[in-house]
Design an enzyme around this catalytic site. Structure first.
Site, mmCIF file in Angstrom:
data_model
loop_
_atom_site.group_PDB
_atom_site.id
_atom_site.type_symbol
_atom_site.label_atom_id
_atom_site.label_comp_id
_atom_site.label_asym_id
_atom_site.label_seq_id
_atom_site.Cartn_x
_atom_site.Cartn_y
_atom_site.Cartn_z
ATOM 1 N N LYS A 1 33.386 42.411 104.457
ATOM 2 C CA LYS A 1 33.230 43.588 104.910
ATOM 3 C C LYS A 1 34.129 44.500 104.619
ATOM 4 O O LYS A 1 33.848 45.659 104.085
ATOM 5 C CB LYS A 1 32.871 43.789 106.405
ATOM 6 C CG LYS A 1 31.445 42.805 106.659
ATOM 7 C CD LYS A 1 31.011 43.054 108.218
ATOM 8 C CE LYS A 1 29.885 42.244 108.620
ATOM 9 N NZ LYS A 1 29.419 42.634 109.939
ATOM 10 N N ASP B 1 25.561 47.940 110.938
ATOM 11 C CA ASP B 1 25.903 47.140 112.416
ATOM 12 C C ASP B 1 25.668 48.144 113.616
ATOM 13 O O ASP B 1 24.999 48.048 114.597
ATOM 14 C CB ASP B 1 27.069 46.699 112.364
ATOM 15 C CG ASP B 1 27.450 45.298 111.232
ATOM 16 O OD1 ASP B 1 26.323 44.687 111.292
ATOM 17 O OD2 ASP B 1 28.417 44.972 110.968
#
Length: 283
Positions: free
Chosen positions: A71, A107
């Site tokens: 990420k 997210d």
């Protein structure tokens, strides 16, 4: 007219990635919408990430999800970042816009959408977050951008906890502060939303729970968990016994997937079908 056998490709890069259920949810949505799309679950080793990102362009993929450990390391291979991704410093979704790779972080957006769907608003709220890792950063940033007034970060690593608190203060209009995570730490008074952004309780360690003073949870607090397997964690069960409203991690996961679906296809996600597909996976 010749039939088109070429599917549009999406997927996830990660290591490990074998137990990631996102493909089941996305494939259910593609099928429901009659779209010739595929979602590929692909193991990508850290040393192969650069080549893997080149393949997104080479294959003309519509986009890709990124999970651990990619990420943050993916950032140098992207052309542009969203506001949230810049603040968070991490990307979990890439959209291929005619060969330019745009990084987004869904997210936190998925968490906010799930929270709002449960009937809890963020504007003016005082929030406490357990943890300071990737999930905590994404959730903290989105909560701040959606009007939270104060965010307290409770974390064992002082440096990481303070860094996230300072990030909130400097990059958003929300107040951020750090509280050291000692054994049986008390939840600060005035907390209206409490979020477990750690992996405590995730399968197979389903008996684990954050080390906090559960008696400091009151019925006025909305308690949320990012852990989705199992959906009803020990953390949430103990919070419910204190009279708190609870929100499990399945809503965040499915709404994150729904956001990804729309970013890649341009169509509204069939949320109910995606929720049903996810529930079947964890029955």
């Amino acid at each position: 007219m010749a039939k088109n056998y070429r599917a549009e490709l999406t997927g996830v890069f990660g290591d490990p990635v074998d137990d990631n259920p996102t493909g089941v949810v996305e494939e259910a949505a593609f099928s429901a919408k009659g779209l010739n799309y595929r979602y590929l679950t692909i193991r990508v080793l850290p040393e192969d990430l650069e080549d893997a990102m080149k393949s997104v362009r080479i294959f003309g993929m519509k986009g890709i999800n990124l999970t651990m450990p990619h990420k943050v390391k993916v950032l140098p291979y992207l052309d542009e970042l969203s506001e949230a991704a810049k603040i968070i410093g991490a990307v979990n979704t890439v959209i291929n816009k005619n060969g330019r790779l745009y990084g987004e972080n869904t997210d936190g957006k998925g968490f906010v959408a799930a929270l709002k769907a449960s009937g809890t608003e963020l504007s003016g709220k005082k929030i406490t977050i357990l943890g300071a890792g990737g999930a905590a950063r994404a959730i903290a940033a989105e909560c701040a951008l959606n009007g939270a007034s104060d965010i307290v970060i409770i974390n064992r690593n002082k440096e990481r906890g303070q860094e996230l608190a300072q990030l909130i203060c400097h990059k958003t209009k929300c107040a951020g502060s750090y509280l050291e995570w000692k054994s049986q730490v008390q939840i600060p008074r005035g907390t209206e939303i409490l979020i477990n952004a750690t992996s405590a309780g995730f399968s197979p360690n389903i008996k684990d729970k954050p080390d906090i003073d559960y008696s400091s949870i009151t019925e006025n607090i909305c308690v949320c968990d990012v852990v989705f397997n199992p959906a009803e964690t020990v953390f949430l069960t103990k919070a419910a016994k204190q009279g708190a409203k609870i929100v499990n991690g399945l809503g965040m996961l499915v709404r994150q997937a729904a956001l990804n679906f729309t970013l890649w296809t341009g169509e509204e996600a069939p949320l109910a079908i995606m929720e049903e597909a996810l529930k079947k996976e964890f029955q």
